[in-house]
Each structure stands twice: as structure tokens, then as C-alpha cells.
Design a protein around this motif. Structure first.
Motif, short mmCIF file in Angstrom:
data_model
loop_
_atom_site.label_atom_id
_atom_site.label_comp_id
_atom_site.label_asym_id
_atom_site.label_seq_id
_atom_site.Cartn_x
_atom_site.Cartn_y
_atom_site.Cartn_z
N ASP A 233 0.86 -1.18 0.00
CA ASP A 233 0.00 0.00 0.00
C ASP A 233 0.90 1.23 0.00
O ASP A 233 1.78 1.35 0.85
CB ASP A 233 -0.85 -0.04 1.29
CG ASP A 233 -1.93 1.02 1.34
OD1 ASP A 233 -1.84 2.01 0.60
OD2 ASP A 233 -2.86 0.86 2.17
N TYR B 108 -2.00 3.12 -4.71
CA TYR B 108 -2.58 1.78 -4.85
C TYR B 108 -2.63 1.07 -3.50
O TYR B 108 -1.90 1.43 -2.57
CB TYR B 108 -1.76 0.93 -5.85
CG TYR B 108 -0.41 0.49 -5.29
CD1 TYR B 108 0.71 1.28 -5.45
CD2 TYR B 108 -0.28 -0.71 -4.56
CE1 TYR B 108 1.94 0.90 -4.93
CE2 TYR B 108 0.94 -1.09 -4.03
CZ TYR B 108 2.05 -0.28 -4.21
OH TYR B 108 3.25 -0.64 -3.68
N LEU C 128 -2.90 -3.18 -2.52
CA LEU C 128 -3.11 -4.54 -3.02
C LEU C 128 -4.31 -5.15 -2.31
O LEU C 128 -4.65 -4.77 -1.18
CB LEU C 128 -1.87 -5.40 -2.76
CG LEU C 128 -0.55 -4.97 -3.41
CD1 LEU C 128 0.54 -6.02 -3.14
CD2 LEU C 128 -0.69 -4.73 -4.90
N THR D 83 6.85 -7.34 -4.70
CA THR D 83 5.65 -6.55 -5.01
C THR D 83 5.23 -6.87 -6.44
O THR D 83 6.06 -6.81 -7.35
CB THR D 83 5.96 -5.04 -4.89
OG1 THR D 83 6.52 -4.81 -3.60
CG2 THR D 83 4.71 -4.20 -5.10
N TYR E 153 2.44 -2.65 -9.93
CA TYR E 153 2.42 -1.68 -8.83
C TYR E 153 3.81 -1.24 -8.38
O TYR E 153 3.96 -0.20 -7.77
CB TYR E 153 1.67 -2.28 -7.63
CG TYR E 153 0.28 -2.70 -8.02
CD1 TYR E 153 -0.73 -1.75 -8.18
CD2 TYR E 153 -0.01 -4.04 -8.26
CE1 TYR E 153 -2.00 -2.13 -8.58
CE2 TYR E 153 -1.28 -4.43 -8.66
CZ TYR E 153 -2.27 -3.46 -8.82
OH TYR E 153 -3.51 -3.83 -9.22
N TYR F 298 5.14 2.26 -8.53
CA TYR F 298 4.42 3.31 -7.80
C TYR F 298 4.86 3.41 -6.34
O TYR F 298 4.45 4.32 -5.63
CB TYR F 298 2.90 3.08 -7.87
CG TYR F 298 2.40 2.95 -9.28
CD1 TYR F 298 2.76 3.89 -10.25
CD2 TYR F 298 1.59 1.89 -9.66
CE1 TYR F 298 2.32 3.77 -11.56
CE2 TYR F 298 1.14 1.76 -10.96
CZ TYR F 298 1.51 2.70 -11.91
OH TYR F 298 1.08 2.57 -13.20
N TYR F 299 5.65 2.44 -5.89
CA TYR F 299 6.17 2.54 -4.52
C TYR F 299 7.52 3.25 -4.61
O TYR F 299 8.58 2.71 -4.34
CB TYR F 299 6.33 1.14 -3.89
CG TYR F 299 6.38 1.18 -2.38
CD1 TYR F 299 5.22 1.26 -1.62
CD2 TYR F 299 7.61 1.16 -1.71
CE1 TYR F 299 5.26 1.31 -0.24
CE2 TYR F 299 7.66 1.20 -0.33
CZ TYR F 299 6.48 1.28 0.39
OH TYR F 299 6.53 1.33 1.77
#
Ligand code: SAM
Length: 349
Positions: A64, A86, A88, A300, A304, A307-308
Motif C-alpha cells: 500500500d 494503490y 493490493l 511486489t 504496482y 508506484y512505490y
């Protein structure tokens, strides 16, 4: 500085219950190759004696990227409107855990920003499922939470918790985290320990205003608290934060801090951090030869991972889930070490 003097100071630091700040500062300032070679070789011997030769794997899932905080250095800070947020689903997390378990990894690290609407029970269910299905060690890295929440997750089966202090210099801490409170963070670390978690902390090297003296004090803080794990990584400026124009942390100072942390704490698990691997070159190999004994492959799921973005240039953002382990096997073989697929619980108790 002469070889004799460096060895003399190293021996004093190693044998002291509370090393002098001046000695640590002096060792942090070593800069030439012959000087750092002595420091890293010393740390490497201490690592071998207290943590062995294996390199432990902790598979990380960044589940997250929502965050209520406003840490000046971090790309996830809530004021950054340019990243896609985002979260998950439980089955996405559990799918990634299954792939990790299939590769023989025994520790999952569940990390996120500090989402204001994080449902503690949602995470408790994930923890219970992981324990039931795969019997992995579960490490959480979900920031500052109240005692009740930490207890819920501990009772659900979480074994470990990572909460970096980031810096022990109160002034820098306040400047970097204007809405947060240093004492509250220390209280969180104490609460985690009381609840029986294996506790990890750590710092960022190269924050604005940080000096060698403050890093020396950080290392003494690690020693006083007896952390089971300690993460030390360089600051990497993120272009969409207020520190965009700051200088990045130096690899040399990061490696020196890592080596000294090994010498002073002896048993703590120390990762060669992803940030250390995300600089102009991959310095994780050097980290593993300067006291580190842990690597953290990323699990991950795509799409996504990009985006982290705590900082730009983060390693492996385009890799598929599971691709990191063979790559890390190559890295450790090149320094004649081996991957260790055991749980890698604390060595401190
Ligand atoms: N929210 C949780 C917490 O506060 O502990 C865990 C996630 S937090 C995003 C993970 C770590 O990323 C932080 O502890 C910090 O040290 C690191 N980090 C964030 N931005 C960074 C940057 N620009 N350079 C280096 N490290 C950074």
C-alpha cells in the motif's frame, strides 16, 4: 591516518561497552581506499564471527503506498499528487507470498506507507493466512500505530517489526517530519519490544544538517536499544519532494556507518539496503563486505512496483515477481558467500 592508529581505535571501539563519540566520528571520516579497507575488513570479521557467512533473504511486498505523513524526503508523502496510489488486495498479497514461499524464502516483509484508513483487522487476516498456509516469519513495516494495533498484529502471528528512527538528532528529526514527534517514535519502538516483536530500526545517511557526530550518536542509540535488525541507507532525493535539490547521501559514509554498526552491535541483522543498491552503482556487494548479512528481494507484484517510489532509480522496478532471487544468488557467489534460506530469527537473545 596510519594503519596502526586505525587499528588501535577499532580495537578500542570493539572492546568498549559505550564507545566514545570522538572515536566513532574518526572512523566515520575514513575516506581513502587503504583506510576503508581496514575498517571494512574488521567489520567483515565481526560479521563472520557473530552472524556467520550466510546471507539471509527477506522477501518484501509493498502492499500500500497511501500515506498520511509528510516526511520531507519521501516520495510517498501525502503532498505528492503525482504518484498513482494503490493498495493490493488480500489475494494479491497472498499470491506474492506463495511465490516467495515456493522459492524457499522464509521471511516476508509487509511494508506500506501509513495509510490513514488502514484496516488493522484486514492486515491481521493476511498475517493469519500467511502463518497458516506457509509458516513464514512475518515482518511488518507499517509505521507508527497504537499499542492496541501492534498487539492485534502480534497476536495474529507477526514476528518482527521495522520502524526506522531515521535520525536520532531531534532537530533534524523535527525538520524532516514537521508533524511527527521523535518521542512518540521511540515509544513505538519500546512498545514493539514489550509486545515481544523482534524489532528493527535504522537511519538515513545524508539528511540535510546531519553530521558525523550525529551519525556516531545514532550508532550508540542502536547499541543502547539492542535492536535485532538495523537498516542503514543513503538519502536519495526525490524530484517531487521539498528536498528535490538536496545532495544525495554518500555511499562511502553509508558503508562506514554500516561497518561501524556491525562492530558496535555485533549480532544485529544488517541488510545491504535497496537504497544502497539504487545509487550510481550497486553498492550492495560492498555493503555485504562491510558487515551486512541480509538482502531483501522485491516481491511486489507488477504493475504496482514502480508506484512505490520512495526515491527515484529504485532497483528492479521492472522485474517480474521472483526474478530477484537468481540475480542475488549471482551477487553473493561473486563474493564467495551463499544465500541462507533459514528463518534468520534474531541473534540477540
Ligand atoms: N511507513 C513506514 C515507516 O515509516 O516506517 C514504512 C515505509 S517507509 C516509506 C520506508 C523507509 O523508506 C523509511 O523508513 C525511510 O528510511 C525510507 N525512505 C523514504 N524516502 C527515502 C529517500 N528519499 N531516500 C532514502 N530512503 C528513503
Amino acid at each position: 591516518m596510519s594503519t596502526f592508529k586505525i587499528k588501535d581505535v577499532l580495537t578500542r571501539v570493539y572492546n568498549s561497552k559505550r564507545p566514545a563519540v570522538a572515536d566513532l566520528e574518526l572512523l566515520l571520516s575514513l575516506a581513502t581506499e587503504p583506510e576503508t579497507r581496514i575498517l571494512y575488513a574488521y567489520a567483515d570479521r565481526v560479521r563472520k564471527k557473530f552472524a556467520g557467512n550466510g546471507i539471509l533473504l527477506r522477501g518484501i511486498i509493498e502492499f500500500d503506498n497511501n500515506c498520511r505523513n509528510n516526511c520531507l524526503y519521501c516520495g510517498l508523502n501525502r503532498q505528492n499528487k503525482h504518484i498513482k496510489r494503490y493498495r493490493l488486495t488480500q489475494s494479491q498479497v497472498l499470491d506474492s507470498v506463495a511465490r516467495m514461499a515456493a522459492q524457499g524464502i522464509k521471511t516476508v516483509v509487509l511494508q506500506s506507507g501509513e495509510a490513514s484508513d488502514l484496516d488493522a483487522e484486514w492486515l491481521a487476516i493476511v498475517i493469519r493466512e500467511i502463518k497458516q498456509r506457509h509458516h513464514l516469519a512475518v515482518t511488518l513495516s507499517v509505521g507508527e500505530q497504537d499499542l492496541k494495533t501492534y498487539r492485534l498484529w502480534r497476536e495474529a502471528g507477526a514476528d518482527r517489526y521495522l520502524l526506522k528512527i531515521e535520525t536520532t538528532d531531534r532537530e533534524i528529526y523535527q525538520a524532516m517530519h514537521p508533524e511527527m514527534d521523535y518521542d512518540r517514535r521511540v515509544t513505538c519502538l519500546r512498545n514493539l519490544k514489550k509486545l515481544g516483536y523482534q524489532v528493527g530500526s535504522g537511519i538515513i545517511i545524508g539528511l540535510r544538517g546531519q553530521t558525523r557526530s550525529s551519525i556516531a550518536r545514532d550508532i550508540l542509540f542502536f547499541q543502547r536499544h539492542g535492536f535485532d535488525m538495523i537498516g542503514i541507507g543513503p538519502f536519495i532525493p526525490h524530484y517531487q519532494t521539498r528536498l528535490a535539490k538536496d545532495k544525495k547521501g554518500e555511499a562511502l559514509l553509508t558503508l562506514n556507518a554500516l561497518a561501524l554498526t556491525r562492530i558496535v552491535t555485533r549480532f544485529s541483522h544488517l541488510p545491504a539496503t535497496t537504497a544502497l543498491g539504487s545509487m550510481e552503482q550497486d553498492y550492495r556487494r560492498e555493503g555485504l563486505q562491510a558487515g551486512a548479512n541480509v538482502l531483501m528481494p522485491n516481491f511486489t507484484p507488477q504493475p504496482y512496483r514502480r508506484y512505490y517510489e520512495l526515491y527515484p532509480g529504485k532497483r528492479c522496478v521492472n522485474e517480474a515477481v521472483g526474478a530477484c532471487v537468481p540475480c542475488l544468488a549471482g551477487l553473493v557467489a561473486s563474493i564467495k558467500r551463499h544465500l541462507d534460506f533459514s528463518y534468520g530469527h534474531t541473534l540477540m537473545r
